[in-house]
Write an enzyme that holds these catalytic residues in place. Structure first.
Site, PDB file in Angstrom:
ATOM      1  N   ASP A 284      10.586  -3.728  25.876  1.00 55.41           N
ATOM      2  CA  ASP A 284       9.137  -3.755  25.767  1.00 55.41           C
ATOM      3  C   ASP A 284       8.664  -2.294  25.652  1.00 55.41           C
ATOM      4  O   ASP A 284       9.434  -1.351  25.863  1.00 55.41           O
ATOM      5  CB  ASP A 284       8.502  -4.479  26.959  1.00 55.41           C
ATOM      6  CG  ASP A 284       7.112  -5.016  26.591  1.00 55.41           C
ATOM      7  OD1 ASP A 284       6.505  -4.493  25.632  1.00 55.41           O
ATOM      8  OD2 ASP A 284       6.619  -5.943  27.255  1.00 55.41           O
TER       9      ASP A 284
HETATM   10  C1  BGC Z   1       3.557  -5.834  25.474  1.00 55.81           C
HETATM   11  C2  BGC Z   1       4.382  -6.631  24.489  1.00 55.81           C
HETATM   12  C3  BGC Z   1       4.092  -6.192  23.079  1.00 55.81           C
HETATM   13  C4  BGC Z   1       4.330  -4.702  22.977  1.00 55.81           C
HETATM   14  C5  BGC Z   1       4.151  -4.140  21.578  1.00 55.81           C
HETATM   15  C6  BGC Z   1       3.632  -4.343  25.219  1.00 55.81           C
HETATM   16  O1  BGC Z   1       2.729  -3.639  26.005  1.00 55.81           O
HETATM   17  O2  BGC Z   1       3.991  -6.138  26.785  1.00 55.81           O
HETATM   18  O3  BGC Z   1       4.141  -7.997  24.660  1.00 55.81           O
HETATM   19  O4  BGC Z   1       4.877  -6.901  22.175  1.00 55.81           O
HETATM   20  O5  BGC Z   1       3.432  -4.048  23.861  1.00 55.81           O
HETATM   21  O6  BGC Z   1       2.879  -4.045  21.185  1.00 55.81           O
END
Ligand code: BGC
Length: 726
Positions: A284
């Site tokens: 993530d």
């Molecule tokens: C979120 C994810 C997301 C990623 C990319 C993160 O802060 O937890 O769900 O896919 O950002 O944007």
């Protein structure tokens, strides 16, 4: 393919290998003196206004790190949504880097790209796998035309806690429903061949258990017994992996003290060994670096080593891999085979997408022709209509065509609030508000803000010329989603005051609620003659709402999340474990002193403009399955769609079992007066659970089956079944 991967790996330098693991986003530069993160914080804590933030952003430029790209130090981008830029960067990758390895472009396409459909929690209330797949197909076609190869979706984090803002991004509180939803999304996103440019890799997230963050506070700890994890949280991820999802994102949270980002047991044993996953994993955002803050890695270098060893192939934006992996291998801390494995997983995905042969899957012309196609809008409208849940109706709905309407509350008119969380590409102008839809249909209406209604001298006078008042209340889109946990699930004070006044107007009130989570609104049914749960419905919001309110569409959505009386009950959900003192009239039973034991609206609940009766529940046992069937009749005078739900309970078991568990459902059309027998064929495997030794058992003995139109109101039948031996 494996040969090709091997031969590429043989030719790659350590730097080039590390480069493939790096996903970066464009940096925002110029126009302001602070870095982007600080700018976001300034807007968040009020040091600059929202307008000032937008103004600065509109003058900012993006830095795509092109020199890094040319040097082979970038394998993927995140957050670019423009075919022209995608192609320009791809051209650099294939023509100017030493090995010409194409880039992979990822984006958060959760519920539509530009043609935004209802938020996932809303769309789950349609209980319609075909619809879920169709909207995912549409997103893939549209996002594909924008240059996207991978979506960070579906999110299949079972969430039973309305305080958690991200409950909006998944299919609610039930594991089986999340699994069905996730599998449909994976199929829709990935289509029948990833080589087709209208497909995207599905990245299932957030693995695992993110929806169980303690006290519903985002990014908090997760502590689950193995049985709870396996029975209530893992099944949707597993179903998506087995359905062929090609990417998985470990969650930010720890699981029993080990952050998922460096959790070898989770990523190597469960995911790769047990479930045979052979796609790619991606951390993530910044999660590898955050292992230092977790206190599980000494520094970013240590975090890089731990994450790669655990099996995280790609680093989303933290730069830990790009800065440290080469040295870690050179110093013998990280075996090169581990690096090769990660690079191989990424190259395989790029090959499966056909990017080596066709790195340019779109162009500006195609993007222009595809974005917001009229047929996409029609699908978005259908999805919104199917997602809305009629919570109350005293008989005021459907409205008469010629009625005069007072629209009250600002949410009736703010287009940009209709899209909900993760609708990055959708501008407010794409959305139809309730006011827009009224204007287009030449309905006689007037709009009133909360302040106007609260301050007016006489509500009777203000509304005397109207047949009905539509009160638009609920949450704005930034009140749910990531980093939007709340300790108060009531309506905003200004909305409450408005409703109190409206209730005294002498006119019937229809409340339309927009929200990304269940709200604690027990008082609303005393103030409104009808309540329509609209969620954040997407670009076709106003049209879908009016179609339901005027009866062009008979509402059929049913809740996938329980509505509490008060936030203090959370987490509250239907499939809770039995206690020794079930809630009852006696004081010493499991309940609260100050709220009823039954929720305001239970899981599976939703009304329509007709009514259904259930009768003749029958059960027949086969060797490996059980057939449960029931007669359902539409006893009203309009055609409808009923979501027939089948639950079961194991009354005596080796571990305490939930009072009820959803095991299957069918959504079926029933015309006025029609009766049909609905049949569920249930493999006995689905009756099983993990015993205290973590053995999966399907025991012989008594079982209860429940069938009905919601989780609290069912017919029930007990039967003895032979078990399954393992
Ligand atoms: C979120 C994810 C997301 C990623 C990319 C993160 O802060 O937890 O769900 O896919 O950002 O944007």
């Amino acid at each position: 393919m494996e040969k090709k991967i091997k031969s590429l790996l043989d030719r790659m330098t350590l730097e080039e290998k590390a480069g493939q693991l790096q996903q970066c986003g464009p940096s925002i530069v110029g126009a302001f003196d602070v870095d982007f993160e600080e700018l976001v914080n300034m807007a968040y804590d009020g040091r600059i206004s929202g307008e000032e933030f937008q103004r600065l952003m509109s003058t900012a430029e993006q830095d795509y790190h092109e020199s890094e790209l040319r040097a082979g130090r970038i394998g993927s981008y995140n957050g670019i949504s423009d075919a022209k830029i995608v192609n320009r960067l791809q051209k650099i990758a294939v023509e100017e880097t030493r090995l010409g390895i194409p880039l992979l472009f990822g984006y958060d396409v959760l519920h539509g790209y530009r043609t935004v459909t209802p938020i996932p929690l809303g769309e789950s209330c349609a209980w319609d796998p075909d619809l879920w797949e169709r909207t995912a197909r549409m997103s893939a076609e549209e996002a594909g035309a924008g240059g996207i190869h991978m979506t960070f979706a579906p999110m299949v984090d079972v969430s039973k806690d309305a305080r958690w803002g991200r409950i909006s991004e998944g299919a609610g509180e039930d594991a089986y429903l999340n699994a069905k939803y996730g599998v449909a999304k994976v199929k829709g996103f990935q289509g029948s061949s990833l080589k087709e440019p209208d497909t995207m890799i599905a990245c299932v997230k957030h693995f695992a258990g993110y929806g169980a963050v303690e006290s519903g506070r985002d990014y908090n700890r997760v502590d689950l017994s193995p049985q709870k994890l396996y029975e209530e949280y893992l099944p949707p991820y597993e179903a998506c992996v087995r359905a062929g999802a090609r990417a998985v994102m470990p969650a930010f949270n720890d699981l029993d003290g080990v952050p998922c980002t460096i959790n070898q047991w989770l990523l190597r044993k469960v995911l790769r060994e047990d479930w045979q996953f052979d796609g790619m994993t991606i951390s993530d955002a910044n999660a590898i670096a955050e292992c230092v803050e977790h206190g599980i890695a000494a520094d970013r270098r240590d975090a890089a080593a731990k994450a790669l060893l655990a099996g995280v192939d790609m680093d989303m934006t933290s730069d830990c891999y790009s800065q440290h992996v080469v040295h870690l291998v050179e110093e013998g801390i990280l075996p090169e085979e581990v690096l090769d494995q990660a690079v191989g997983n990424i190259l395989r995905i790029k090959m499966e997408l056909g990017l080596f042969e066709h790195p340019f899957r779109t162009d500006e012309e195609k993007e222009k022709k595809t974005i917001l196609k009229p047929e996409f809008r029609a699908t978005a409208r259908k999805a919104a209509e199917e997602s809305m849940v009629l919570l109350e109706n005293s008989g005021i709905l459907p409205l008469r065509t010629e009625c005069r309407i007072a629209l009250s509350g600002e949410l009736a008119g703010i287009r940009s609030e209709m899209s909900g969380t993760w609708a990055i590409k959708c501008s407010g102008e794409d959305c139809v508000s309730i006011a827009d839809a009224c204007a287009q249909r030449r309905i006689e209406y007037e709009t009133y803000t909360e302040e106007e209604i609260i301050r007016c001298d006489s509500v009777e006078e203000l509304f005397q010329g109207y047949d009905v008042i539509l009160a638009a209340v609920g949450e704005k889109k930034n009140q749910s989603g990531e980093a939007a946990s709340r300790t108060d699930l009531a309506l905003a004070p200004i909305q409450k005051k408005m409703l109190e006044r409206l209730a005294k107007s002498g006119r019937p009130v229809v409340a339309v609620i927009f929200n990304g989570r269940p709200l604690a609104i027990p008082e609303l049914k005393g103030q409104a003659q009808a309540i329509l749960e609209a969620w954040h419905p997407g670009v076709e919001a106003g049209n879908a709402i009016l179609n339901i309110l005027f009866g062009t569409v008979n509402p059929s959505g049913k809740l996938t999340t329980t509505f509490p009386h008060a936030v203090g009950e959370c987490p509250v959900y239907y499939d809770h474990i039995r206690t020794g003192r079930p809630a009852g009239r006696s004081k010493f039973t499991s309940k609260y002193l100050d709220v009823p034991s039954e929720p305001v609206y239970p899981f599976g609940y939703g009304l329509s403009y007709t009514a259904y009766t259930y009768s003749d529940l029958e059960i027949a046992e086969r060797k490996e399955s059980v057939t449960v069937s029931v007669k359902v009749k539409n006893v009203g005078d309009v055609d409808g769609m009923e979501i027939v739900q089948c639950y079961f309970h194991d009354p005596v078991a080796l571990r305490v079992r939930p009072v009820k568990k959803l095991i299957d459902f069918v959504k079926t059309p029933l015309s006025a007066g029609e009766e049909k027998r609905v049949v569920f064929e249930i493999p006995k495997e689905k009756l099983g659970y993990y015993d205290p030794q973590m053995r999966f058992v399907v025991e012989a003995g008594e079982y209860e089956f429940f069938v009905g139109g919601n989780s609290s109101d069912c017919l029930v039948c007990r039967t003895n079944l032979c078990g399954l031996s393992n």
